[in-house]
Structures are given as C-alpha cells and as structure tokens.
Design a protein around this motif. Structure first.
Motif, PDB file in Angstrom:
ATOM      1  N   ILE A  79       0.838  -1.201   0.000  1.00 29.07           N
ATOM      2  CA  ILE A  79       0.000   0.000   0.000  1.00 29.07           C
ATOM      3  C   ILE A  79       0.876   1.255   0.000  1.00 29.07           C
ATOM      4  O   ILE A  79       0.610   2.219  -0.723  1.00 29.07           O
ATOM      5  N   PRO A  82       3.758   1.028  -3.768  1.00 25.10           N
ATOM      6  CA  PRO A  82       3.157   0.277  -4.876  1.00 25.10           C
ATOM      7  C   PRO A  82       4.118  -0.033  -6.004  1.00 25.10           C
ATOM      8  O   PRO A  82       3.928  -1.000  -6.745  1.00 25.10           O
ATOM      9  N   ARG A 304      -6.170  -0.549  -2.942  1.00 24.82           N
ATOM     10  CA  ARG A 304      -4.943   0.038  -2.397  1.00 24.82           C
ATOM     11  C   ARG A 304      -5.144   1.506  -2.028  1.00 24.82           C
ATOM     12  O   ARG A 304      -4.754   1.954  -0.940  1.00 24.82           O
TER      13      ARG A 304
END
Length: 330
Positions: A79, A82, A304
């Motif tokens: 998260i 990325p 995310r």
C-alpha cells in the motif's frame, strides 16, 4: 518412501550467504517483525512493528521488499510502496484477526450502523482497511481516539480486546467487532498468577491484544515496540512478558544483564503463545522467495488507494506515535 522436505532439498546451501547474495542482486530490503524467529531477525535490515517496518522500507531505494511477517503486514508495505515488488516467504502466513473480519461481513456491519465511523486496527486485510475511516496501531490508538469527539459513535474492529481496553480507559462506548488474536487469547491468568508468586514484585508487561484478565495484572500495557522500550527503561532486572515470546530475543540483545520471562499459555507447558502464522516463515522459504520473487503481494488499485486513505488519516493524526508504544501504564 517419504518425499524430501524443503530443508533436505536445499541441503548443502549456505542459506545465510545465499540470502545475502540474492538481497544484493535483487536490490532487496529484508524486514522482520519482532515475532519472527531469532535467525530471521538477525539477518534482517530492519526489525520492528508492522507499520514501522513498512514506513522504513518505503524510505529506501530498494526494488524488492521481503517481508518476514504475515500477509496483512506485507499488504501494508505494498500500500505504501506500490512501485516496489513485495514478497512474503509463505502466503499462508495469515492472522486470526484478519480471518475473523471478512470484508463482506464488515461492509454489511458498517452499512447497518451508518452513524458510526470505523476505527480499525491495522491487523486486517487491505479490503477492510479500504472500508475503514481511520486505521490505528496499538501505539497510535490512544492518540487518535483522544481526537474523536465524545458524541461521535465508533465501530472498533477487528480486535475486541484492544477495543475493550481503549473503551475502558477512555470511558467510551464502542461497537466492538468480535475478533481476537489466538496468541494473546491463549495466555492463562492462573499460570500468570503462579509466575507472579514465584517472582514477587517483578513487573508484567502486556500487549493490549491480551484479554482483560491478563491486562488487569499488567504494570505496563503497550505495543511490541513499547514493551521493548519498557524493558530497557524499567528499574528492575527481571520482567514477565505477556506477548509473543520472540520479542524476548531483542530484549536480551538490548539488555543482556536483565532476565525476561515469557508469560505461559494454557497449562503452562504448551507452546501456544508462539504465533503459528509467523512461524511459517523460514530461512529456506525466504531464500526461495528472493530467488524466484514469489509469492508476491498484488493489490487492486482501487482497494490500495482506499486502504492508503485510511492509513494516511492515521499518520496525519498520530504520526509522532507510530511505533513508539505510547499506551502507557494500565
């Protein structure tokens, strides 16, 4: 004839040297949670609590993050980073708290209580994070809760023991999701009292995931890093530790002259205070993960971004407390 084990298949390899070689080749950073086996803690670039590790990895120029922890921790690293490849030595390394809070059921629960905000413990899936308003850690929860108006209704999940501890301390009514950590749930009050009688006057440090009957006997309640700090700053030379016992490895390294005693689970003889999920990560699996760059953590971008929003909210509200273990005395 039995099939050869993973250890037998890799026999003859110097795993430590091979991991070091692959780490350099892959431009990888190795993270180890405090609950990992000592041999993994000792080879890691960073050892710590879950969010603290993800933040530190994000600040590096590494292309690969090898997270020796559990799945929700590796998801948190993805998260926050990325663009990096995030690998977990064993994808089966889950968490009883995550398992106790399926995203579909949590979404329905939220829909049934639209006037509540969701304060969610970081020990949950990325999907549940994306369904939450603010993520908390055991070190940031108090700071965040103190900023929420008393009239605001709160859902706290997935750990009912951490939520209950906060509700009692702040005199706040909260809707608690019924999840528990199987490790902290296993500590026995009877066995702890026997230990306290054996070591009169010795303080007890406990993680807030423990049930109330353990917390009630604690002199200090805090996150894993908070317990480690307490071990280093306390006046005495002996401490009873009511959390996953692999944290004791770091305590002994920091304070070799002190004695640390793990609180017993069940009948005092079982190893049920050891996290079975954390134990799935091994040197062999870390080597293979670095060699093959699998298993990898993949997240849907919408999930995310939703999860990052709730994490960012936490960092805005309590950036100075993450990893600091500020829950204080019980």
């Amino acid at each position: 004839m039995n099939a050869p084990t993973l250890r037998e298949n890799l026999q003859g390899l110097d795993l430590l040297e091979e991991i070091k070689r692959l780490k350099k080749e892959r431009n990888a950073v190795i993270l180890a949670h405090y609950y990992q086996k000592p041999e993994i803690q000792d080879l890691a670039d960073f050892v710590g609590d879950s969010l603290e590790l993800s933040k530190r990895a994000a600040e590096t120029d590494a292309d690969v993050i090898a997270f020796c922890g559990v799945k929700f921790m590796a998801e948190t690293a993805k998260i926050l980073s990325p663009q990096k490849t995030v690998i977990l030595p064993d994808m089966a390394a889950g968490c009883s708290l995550e398992d106790a809070c399926p995203p579909g059921k949590f979404k329905a629960f939220r829909a049934a209580h639209p006037d509540h905000i969701a304060l969610t413990y970081i020990n949950c899936s990325a999907e549940v994070k994306a369904l939450s308003d603010i993520i908390v850690t055991s070190s940031s929860a108090e700071t965040i809760l103190s900023q929420i108006p008393p009239e605001q209704k709160i859902i706290f999940g997935p750990d009912r023991h951490l939520g209950g501890y906060l509700a009692r301390k702040f005199n706040r009514e909260m809707l608690l999701w019924p999840g528990v950590c199987i490790v902290h749930e296993a500590f026995s009050e009877t066995e702890l009292l026997k230990l306290k009688a054996q070591y009169p006057g010795v303080p007890v440090a406990a993680h807030p995931e423990c049930p109330p009957h353990i917390i009630d006997h604690a002199d200090y309640v805090g996150s894993t890093s908070g317990i480690l700090q307490y071990a280093q700053t306390m006046d005495g030379d002996t401490l009873i530790v009511a959390t996953e016992p692999h944290i004791i490895h770091q305590m002994e390294k920091a304070e070799p002259s002190k004695a640390f005693i793990g609180a017993p689970g069940a009948d005092g003889n079982c190893a049920c205070n050891i996290c079975p999920y954390m134990a799935l990560n091994t040197m062999e699996k870390l080597y293979l993960a670095l060699r093959d760059l699998t298993p990898q953590i993949e997240l849907d971008e919408t999930v995310r971004l939703g999860a990052k929003k709730s994490l960012d909210r936490m960092l805005e509200m309590a950036s100075g407390t993450v990893g600091k273990g500020d829950l204080g005395r019980a």
